[in-house]
Design an enzyme around this catalytic site. Sequence first.
Site, PDB file in Angstrom:
ATOM      1  N   GLY A 252       0.818  -1.215   0.000  1.00 44.56           N
ATOM      2  CA  GLY A 252       0.000   0.000   0.000  1.00 44.56           C
ATOM      3  C   GLY A 252       0.850   1.262   0.000  1.00 44.56           C
TER       4      GLY A 252
ATOM      5  N   HIS B 167       2.302   4.788  -4.901  1.00 45.73           N
ATOM      6  CA  HIS B 167       2.818   5.963  -5.614  1.00 45.73           C
ATOM      7  C   HIS B 167       2.952   5.602  -7.084  1.00 45.73           C
ATOM      8  CE1 HIS B 167       6.573   3.772  -5.473  1.00 45.73           C
ATOM      9  NE2 HIS B 167       6.548   3.774  -4.150  1.00 45.73           N
ATOM     10  N   SER B 168       3.482   6.542  -7.870  1.00 47.39           N
ATOM     11  CA  SER B 168       3.543   6.303  -9.326  1.00 47.39           C
ATOM     12  C   SER B 168       4.343   5.051  -9.675  1.00 47.39           C
ATOM     13  CB  SER B 168       4.180   7.474 -10.046  1.00 47.39           C
ATOM     14  OG  SER B 168       3.687   8.649  -9.579  1.00 47.39           O
ATOM     15  N   GLY B 169       5.324   4.685  -8.827  1.00 50.46           N
ATOM     16  CA  GLY B 169       6.098   3.469  -9.089  1.00 50.46           C
ATOM     17  C   GLY B 169       5.183   2.245  -9.092  1.00 50.46           C
ATOM     18  N   HIS B 170       4.292   2.155  -8.094  1.00 47.29           N
ATOM     19  CA  HIS B 170       3.350   1.025  -8.058  1.00 47.29           C
ATOM     20  C   HIS B 170       2.419   1.071  -9.274  1.00 47.29           C
ATOM     21  CE1 HIS B 170       4.070   1.573  -3.579  1.00 47.29           C
ATOM     22  NE2 HIS B 170       4.366   0.302  -3.749  1.00 47.29           N
TER      23      HIS B 170
ATOM     24  N   GLN C  44       7.910  -9.028   8.010  1.00 48.59           N
ATOM     25  CA  GLN C  44       9.120  -8.522   7.370  1.00 48.59           C
ATOM     26  C   GLN C  44       9.660  -7.272   8.047  1.00 48.59           C
ATOM     27  OE1 GLN C  44       6.967  -7.984   3.474  1.00 48.59           O
ATOM     28  NE2 GLN C  44       8.321  -6.239   3.265  1.00 48.59           N
TER      29      GLN C  44
HETATM   30  O1  PAF Z   1       7.978  -4.670  -1.854  1.00 45.24           O
HETATM   31  C1  PAF Z   1       6.994  -4.736  -1.075  1.00 45.24           C
HETATM   32  O2  PAF Z   1       6.122  -3.876  -1.061  1.00 45.24           O
HETATM   33  C2  PAF Z   1       6.882  -5.920  -0.132  1.00 45.24           C
HETATM   34  O3  PAF Z   1       8.125  -6.324   0.339  1.00 45.24           O
HETATM   35  C3  PAF Z   1       6.105  -7.103  -0.742  1.00 45.24           C
HETATM   36  C4  PAF Z   1       6.825  -7.700  -1.942  1.00 45.24           C
HETATM   37  C5  PAF Z   1       4.711  -6.665  -1.143  1.00 45.24           C
HETATM   38  C6  PAF Z   1       5.975  -8.226   0.302  1.00 45.24           C
HETATM   39  O4  PAF Z   1       5.317  -7.767   1.444  1.00 45.24           O
END
Ligand code: PAF
Length: 286
Positions: A30, A33-36, A60
């Site tokens: 979540g 941004h523009s990268g996503h 993580q």
């Molecule tokens: O790059 C991320 O946003 C996260 O590490 C991922 C790959 C969604 C795993 O939680």
Amino acid sequence: MQTINRLDSLREAVATLREKGKVALVPTMGALHSGHLSLVRAARERAATVVVSIFVNPRQFAAGEDLDAYPRQLEADSALLRAEGVELLWAPTPAAMYPDGYATNISVSGVSEGLCGAARPGHFDGVATVVCKLFNQVRPDIALFGEKDWQQLAVIRRMARDLDLSYPHVDAILGMPTMRETDGLAMSSRNAYLTAQQRADAVTLPRAMQAAIAAIGSGTPVDAALAGLEADLLAGGFVSVDYAQVCDAASLAPLTTAPVAPARLLVAARIGKARLIDNMDVPVAG
Ligand code: PAF
């Protein structure tokens, strides 16, 4: 766009969508941004259905990291994804992802161990575990990740190869080039932590990396170029440098001499409350 947070509903919805053709997954945490969004557009070019997952994965984040502070903005993210024509948003709760009694961890040795793996113990176990679960939940034909997290992509590919995953096959795990702001700073959800002054200073990171790469290209020894890079970062407003290394692009083994095969410069450095990472290609010598 359907927003789903139960696994049984997800499976039903994906089965129906799969009738239209290939399914692409863009996993995210979540704070889009523009990268996503560029990953979403790249997915759209390659598949009939685009599924985006949003899950801030507690496994993580090491103790003391920014799990609680990590930006969460599901409504704003949903609006962005709807505008991109995304068919399905998979947004499980932590309890749905890791129900009571959850006990399995995926640990990828070797490629996980240096760089961010050394600075963030357990981080890549958490990434490999959640990505494997997301793959099994959605069973996408392809999955797209940003190359900004170069080590993460290497870990995910190793995991998919080692576990013989077929949805997606390792060759269908695609890395997309890092999206940058106009001044060159890599886009990141963590840039939101920067004050205006820190944001202005943060541009030192890509600039110092480019200078180090140019220095290596013109014959400066790798260790001297990296020392210069660290000095530039500290002079430019960064408070510390977790690592700055030139590595083999695939194995991530550190290189101490000018590269003769594809190589990457990878850096993690802290500025204010943010830990920024970036990586760039280091052209092969000669
Ligand atoms: O790059 C991320 O946003 C996260 O590490 C991922 C790959 C969604 C795993 O939680």
